[in-house]
Scaffold this active site. Structure first.
Site: not given
Ligand SMILES: *Cc1c(COP(=O)(O)O)cnc(C)c1O
Length: 400
Positions: A186
């Protein structure tokens, strides 16, 4: 693309503070921690950065969604509307709290189509989750207005758009709450981690208590063991080391976005050499976090030809109709109701009947958009040589 690119001395220094105190837990250990509260400080800084009142750190973006839905009172018998173009985590969380996900079309923003949202609202709808996909804004103002008319809260899944804005106002602050992910890929990362922001103190308090086994966090002479509780909770607590990394990454977020905006602008110019190309609609270009460049070809066939050319130069783009993690018709485990539970839950109810059947053909407009969309991931660090190769490949793709 992401915070892992800039991980360095600033993160290490923050982590060292935690290692020096030896306290990995965000609560208690008052004597030993000598005033070091990294997770708490990260929450305060994140809320301030977003311009909102409260932030609750959790273990992931998925648990952020789950804690937010739970605090909003969502459960079995409820429907939650989200978009058919998102990461699987969005609807996993909905199913996990016992509710049923309902999917809308996307439009040229590549996010929730408000016109389709209106059609999908029923008497059972209890929450709307627009997702700010690929770093850029959903039509969240319109969506909040629709929610208000029906008395339905809006939860913004901002996992992919930390630092994104509309006219200066941060994504995640338009709805009742906004959730973020700090997983390894992210925009800012803590390895694993998540955050929920809200301006509503009582909602924050519910999330805070829920994420910590229901502890009421009222000062108690008996310490944590003596704390009371109002409802059952679970454990989604963030570790001090993650909080420490988050503090350093947050300080770098705006400069990462600026670097990606610069790289994106160069590639965008090159994409213009493709005849008939159109760009994904941005509601506020300045508030785009620029993690991705998405553009539309004339049709699916044109899209294939262009991407074949890009691939032959080592610059292939993502076509999400080929991606099995982000696009409704490719979620076979959802469509077929595959679960580890021998009862069939959450796809089969306690009466032994299927609660919901998902038809892969219900989102034709989204399919029409996705099949002719190409997406180039943007990095913080894109050396000039790499940018030149990509621009050259895009110019060649203009002739196919
Ligand atoms: C990455 C992501 C999540 C979940 O996040 P994690 O930290 O990997 O559990 C939820 N929604 C979207 C749109 C994402 O890209």
């Amino acid at each position: 693309m992401a915070g892992f690119e800039v991980f360095g001395d600033e993160e290490k220094k923050e982590i060292q503070d935690v290692l020096d105190s030896g306290v990995l837990f965000r609560y208690e250990f008052i004597e030993q921690r000598k005033g070091v509260f990294k997770v708490r400080e990260f929450e305060e800084q994140f809320a301030r950065y977003c311009g909102t009142g409260y932030a609750q750190a959790v273990t992931s973006g998925t648990s952020a969604l789950k804690a937010a839905l739970t605090a909003l009172g969502i459960g079995s018998g409820d429907e939650v509307i989200t978009q058919g173009f998102t990461f699987v985590a969005t609807w996993e969380a909905i199913l996990e709290v016992g509710a049923l996900p309902v999917f809308t079309e996307i439009d040229a923003t590549l996010n929730m189509d408000p016109a389709d949202l209106k059609k999908k609202i029923t008497s059972k709808t209890r929450c709307i989750i627009p997702v700010h996909m690929l770093g850029a804004q959903a039509r969240v103002k319109e969506i909040v207005e629709i929610g208000k008319i029906h008395g339905i809260p809006v939860l913004e899944d901002t996992a992919q758009a930390a630092g994104g804005r509309i006219d200066g106002r941060h994504l995640g602050t338009f709805g009742q709450c906004g959730t973020f992910s700090f997983d390894a890929v992210k925009t800012m990362t803590t390895g694993e981690g998540g955050m929920i922001i809200t301006g509503d103190e009582s909602l924050w308090r519910a999330m805070s208590e829920y994420h910590d086994h229901g502890h009421d966090h009222v000062v108690n002479p008996g310490g944590r063991g003596g704390e009371g509780r109002k409802f059952i909770g679970s454990n989604y607590r963030m570790m001090e080391i993650q909080g420490a990394i988050g503090l350093a990454q947050l300080r770098k977020l705006d400069s990462m976005i600026m670097a990606m905006q610069k790289n994106k602008a160069i590639l965008k110019e090159a994409v213009l050499s493709i005849p008939g190309v159109e760009f994904r609609q941005l509601l506020d270009e300045k508030g785009d976090t620029a993690t991705h460049l998405a553009f539309f070809m004339q049709d699916a066939e044109h899209c294939r030809r262009v991407n074949d050319e890009l691939r032959s130069h080592g610059c292939g783009a993502v076509n999400f109709s080929e991606n099995t993690w982000h696009y409704y018709p490719r979620w076979e485990h959802l469509l077929e109701g595959r679960t580890l539970a021998s009862s069939g839950w959450p796809f089969v109810g306690i009466d032994g009947k299927r609660r919901v059947v998902y038809d892969p053909r219900i989102l034709p407009s989204s399919a029409g958009i996705i099949e002719r969309t190409l997406v180039l991931p943007i990095s913080v660090k894109m050396p000039e040589e790499r940018l030149a190769i990509m621009c050259d490949a895009l110019k060649r793709a203009g002739n196919v």
